[in-house]
Design a protein around this motif. Structure first.
Motif, PDB file in Angstrom:
ATOM      1  N   ARG A 105       0.842  -1.200   0.000  1.00 51.81           N
ATOM      2  CA  ARG A 105       0.000   0.000   0.000  1.00 51.81           C
ATOM      3  C   ARG A 105       0.874   1.245   0.000  1.00 51.81           C
ATOM      4  NH1 ARG A 105      -3.913  -0.173   4.833  1.00 51.81           N
ATOM      5  NH2 ARG A 105      -3.984  -2.403   4.375  1.00 51.81           N
ATOM      6  N   LEU A 143      -4.935   2.306  -0.113  1.00 57.95           N
ATOM      7  CA  LEU A 143      -4.987   0.961  -0.667  1.00 57.95           C
ATOM      8  C   LEU A 143      -5.761   0.999  -1.979  1.00 57.95           C
ATOM      9  CD1 LEU A 143      -4.021  -1.875   0.127  1.00 57.95           C
ATOM     10  CD2 LEU A 143      -6.243  -2.251   1.189  1.00 57.95           C
ATOM     11  N   LYS A 174      -8.721  -1.576  -2.703  1.00 56.86           N
ATOM     12  CA  LYS A 174     -10.011  -1.293  -2.072  1.00 56.86           C
ATOM     13  C   LYS A 174     -10.545   0.092  -2.438  1.00 56.86           C
ATOM     14  CE  LYS A 174     -10.184  -5.082   0.447  1.00 56.86           C
ATOM     15  NZ  LYS A 174     -11.264  -6.083   0.334  1.00 56.86           N
ATOM     16  N   LEU A 225      -9.638   2.865  -0.988  1.00 50.88           N
ATOM     17  CA  LEU A 225      -9.902   3.543   0.282  1.00 50.88           C
ATOM     18  C   LEU A 225      -8.607   4.018   0.926  1.00 50.88           C
ATOM     19  CD1 LEU A 225     -12.486   0.995   1.696  1.00 50.88           C
ATOM     20  CD2 LEU A 225     -13.024   3.296   0.903  1.00 50.88           C
ATOM     21  N   HIS A 250      -6.931   5.263   4.896  1.00 50.62           N
ATOM     22  CA  HIS A 250      -7.143   5.190   6.343  1.00 50.62           C
ATOM     23  C   HIS A 250      -5.918   5.719   7.058  1.00 50.62           C
ATOM     24  CE1 HIS A 250      -8.289   3.959  10.315  1.00 50.62           C
ATOM     25  NE2 HIS A 250      -7.199   3.220  10.434  1.00 50.62           N
ATOM     26  N   SER A 270     -10.976   7.827   7.580  1.00 54.50           N
ATOM     27  CA  SER A 270     -11.039   6.807   6.545  1.00 54.50           C
ATOM     28  C   SER A 270     -12.041   7.232   5.493  1.00 54.50           C
ATOM     29  CB  SER A 270     -11.465   5.452   7.123  1.00 54.50           C
ATOM     30  OG  SER A 270     -10.540   4.979   8.066  1.00 54.50           O
ATOM     31  N   SER A 323     -13.226   7.013   0.956  1.00 56.68           N
ATOM     32  CA  SER A 323     -12.921   6.808  -0.456  1.00 56.68           C
ATOM     33  C   SER A 323     -12.209   8.022  -1.025  1.00 56.68           C
ATOM     34  CB  SER A 323     -14.222   6.588  -1.225  1.00 56.68           C
ATOM     35  OG  SER A 323     -15.003   7.788  -1.198  1.00 56.68           O
ATOM     36  N   GLN A 382     -11.887  -1.201   4.081  1.00 53.59           N
ATOM     37  CA  GLN A 382     -10.471  -1.200   3.710  1.00 53.59           C
ATOM     38  C   GLN A 382      -9.748  -2.439   4.214  1.00 53.59           C
ATOM     39  OE1 GLN A 382      -7.503   1.391   5.539  1.00 53.59           O
ATOM     40  NE2 GLN A 382      -7.054   2.217   3.522  1.00 53.59           N
ATOM     41  N   SER A 383     -10.063  -2.858   5.431  1.00 51.92           N
ATOM     42  CA  SER A 383      -9.326  -3.971   6.027  1.00 51.92           C
ATOM     43  C   SER A 383      -9.601  -5.287   5.328  1.00 51.92           C
ATOM     44  CB  SER A 383      -9.686  -4.107   7.510  1.00 51.92           C
ATOM     45  OG  SER A 383     -11.019  -4.577   7.650  1.00 51.92           O
TER      46      SER A 383
END
Length: 602
Positions: A34, A52, A55, A57, A59, A66, A68, A525-526
């Motif tokens: 990332r 990332l 995703k 996204l 964070h 966090s 988009s 995201q995770s």
């Protein structure tokens, strides 16, 4: 906001990666799958802001922000969701659909103002370079020692003297009266009279190079306002724009250091002398918003404000803002000169360069300034020196750094370190409420590992929203005890009924509660809720059902105890029915516990 076509969102995402969008604001490096950079939403020295692409996204592991690419642009440029979609759609070359009339009006006005200001920049520039009426402006610049190269770099221009010249010029170009009224270029008392008359014009540009305002320097010698700026408009906010940032941007990114000057001519004098990271606030007041912009590209700032009282007062405030942001700060001093432009005009670039070779650390500068103002031999004088540097000490995040400053100050004042620490901790109630975090109230960072069974289920369903219509038939909202999970259930219900939120970005925009929004964004995201999704859903449903049966069993046992006290006969039909019901519920509890294999997480 009218519903924005989800196909528009998907087209933008297919053409832009979130790292492309973020890297226009933040320096990113790639490692561990990332991108990482310093968070633009809070001050930090170690990068905890991650992006990332897979995703789509971002964070921050420091402040918890966090979202988009649309959320990111909303935060950075203070836009609504619809406006952020518009910005990114234009960047991606995607056609927008479904705007409200008000959205369209605002967007159209902003675009028209942007085009107007960009056109005027070129027109004023042309007049300065070519018109006989601007001859005195060209002589003025020559006398100030501003080279043609620097004039071109900063886009300098000239606004002619006739009061209605600008109005006639723009109406001839078919600009509407309503747009001219909204432009900030004309007097409020007379819509045909320009506020810029016989003035040298300085385009005020965003970091992207778009002109959003003008500064004007009077050349008549008769105006009470030597300098004036465009007032606040739909595209210009003085607090949020840094003069010279666009011109200095490439050097700022490589050198990681900015020089903060006071005015237009100071910035140009510095660039002409080789100090090409010089910028200025618009006025002496350096704002937190401006500091955040600079912090995207640099980790140290030198101040070079005028040597007069106003300039030195501004220096102290700027140092505190920089310290609060975790930016290394120091002061450049000009011996026997008011400002950089004055040195350039009288002594040239080489002399200016030599004067700026030495820098004084921010804290040392504040202490020395205070010592020159107060008698440190007296108790009152010592207290006054402490008061002068107190804000800087409070803005210092590192305890080691703060203790170093306290020890140095104690030596200078000939007092114990403990005395300064004691005074520092005796803050007024107003100072007690001061927060070092971003100006908006910080949101605690949710821990996905510690969410309730209710929330775990809802986050699974938020991750895979197409499963919600099936699962909602297996659970009632009344079975949920976690209030945030209830809110998320309601949002999923609304999204399903209204055919909304098919993309993660749009679904996030439906969430008003900031903590819930952060939790959902982090779960997106995770990817924690994408693995073994069906198993996670089934397990959560079992836990919620188990909790419901245990509560039901407890209530039935209470009723049975009451019935036995009232009716001692064990063979009464009511008691027999209750015992059987309890046995049935207990069988369900045993079955669910066996399936879960371990107790309940509550």
């Amino acid at each position: 906001m009218a519903k924005i076509s989800e196909s528009v969102i998907e087209q933008i995402k297919s053409r832009l990666t979130i790292s492309e969008v973020v890297s226009a604001y933040v320096n990113l490096t790639y490692r561990g799958g990332r991108h990482w950079g310093l968070c633009p939403f809070h001050h930090e020295k170690t990068a905890s802001f991650s992006v990332l692409n897979e995703k789509g996204l971002f964070h921050c592991f420091g402040c918890g922000k966090s979202g988009s690419m649309f959320d990111f642009v909303m935060e950075m440029d203070h836009l609504t969701f619809g406006e952020s979609v518009s910005v990114l759609a234009r960047k991606a070359g995607v056609e927008l659909r479904e705007e409200t009339p008000e959205d369209k009006r605002k967007r159209t006005e902003s675009e028209a103002l942007q085009e107007l200001y960009d056109r005027l920049t070129n027109s004023f520039r042309y007049i300065l370079q070519n018109s006989d009426r601007a001859a005195h402006a060209r002589r003025y610049l020559e006398n100030r020692g501003i080279s043609l190269e620097i004039q071109e770099k900063f886009g300098l221009g000239y606004a002619p003297a006739p009061s209605q010249w600008l109005y006639d010029f723009l109406t001839d170009k078919h600009y509407s009266a309503s747009l001219l009224e909204a432009s900030g270029l004309f007097s409020k008392r007379n819509e045909r009279v320009s506020i810029f008359r016989d003035r040298l014009m300085f385009p005020i540009r965003t970091w992207q190079g778009k002109t959003v305002g003008f500064g004007g320097r009077d050349l008549t010698g008769e105006s009470t306002a030597k300098y004036i700026n465009t007032p606040e408009t739909a595209i210009y906010s003085k607090r949020s724009v840094v003069y010279g940032l666009y011109e200095a941007l490439s050097e700022l990114k490589s050198r990681k250091h900015a020089i903060l000057c006071e005015g237009y001519f100071d910035v140009m004098a510095m660039h002409q002398s080789g100090f090409t990271t010089a910028v200025a606030p618009l006025g002496t007041a350096f704002t937190t918003e401006q500091c955040k912009q600079l912090h995207r590209y640099c980790d140290s700032i030198s101040t070079l404000f005028d040597s007069d009282a106003a300039g030195q007062n501004a220096t102290g405030k700027a140092l505190v803002i920089c310290q609060d942001m975790g930016i290394e700060n120091n002061v450049m001093l000009l011996d026997h000169a008011k400002d950089a432009a004055d040195v350039l005009e009288k002594n040239g670039s080489e002399a200016l360069g030599k004067m700026l070779e030495n820098k004084t650390p921010g804290f040392e500068y504040l202490v020395l300034s205070a010592i020159n103002m107060y008698d440190v031999k007296t108790p009152k004088g010592k207290s006054a020196v402490f008061s002068h540097v107190r804000s800087y000490l409070e803005a210092t995040d590192s305890e080691i750094e703060r203790q170093t400053y306290i020890h140095r100050l104690a030596e200078i004042l000939h007092v114990d370190d403990a005395s300064i620490v004691e005074d520092l901790h005796h803050r007024s109630s107003a100072q007690e409420t001061r927060k070092k975090a971003p100006e908006t109230s910080p949101v605690s960072i949710p821990n996905l590992a510690r969410v309730s069974s209710d929330m775990f289920l809802m986050l699974c369903l938020a991750t895979k929203r197409e499963e919600f219509p099936v699962i909602r038939n297996r659970i009632n909202v009344a079975d949920l005890e976690d209030s945030l999970a209830v809110d998320l259930f309601t949002l999923l219900e609304d999204a399903t009924r209204n055919d909304l939120g098919k993309t993660d970005e749009v679904f996030l925009q439906m969430i008003d509660d900031e903590r819930l929004k952060q939790l959902v964004a982090i779960s997106f995201q995770s990817g924690a809720f994408g693995h073994n999704l069906q198993k996670g859903i089934d397990s959560s449903l079992d836990r919620i059902t188990l909790r419901k049966f245990e509560k039901k069993k407890k209530a039935m046992e209470d009723i049975l105890g009451f019935a036995e006290n009232e009716t001692p006969d064990e063979n009464s039909s009511e008691i027999r029915r209750l015992v059987l019901d309890i046995q049935e519920v207990n069988q369900e509890i045993i079955r669910l516990r066996g399936r879960l294999g371990a107790g309940v997480e509550e």
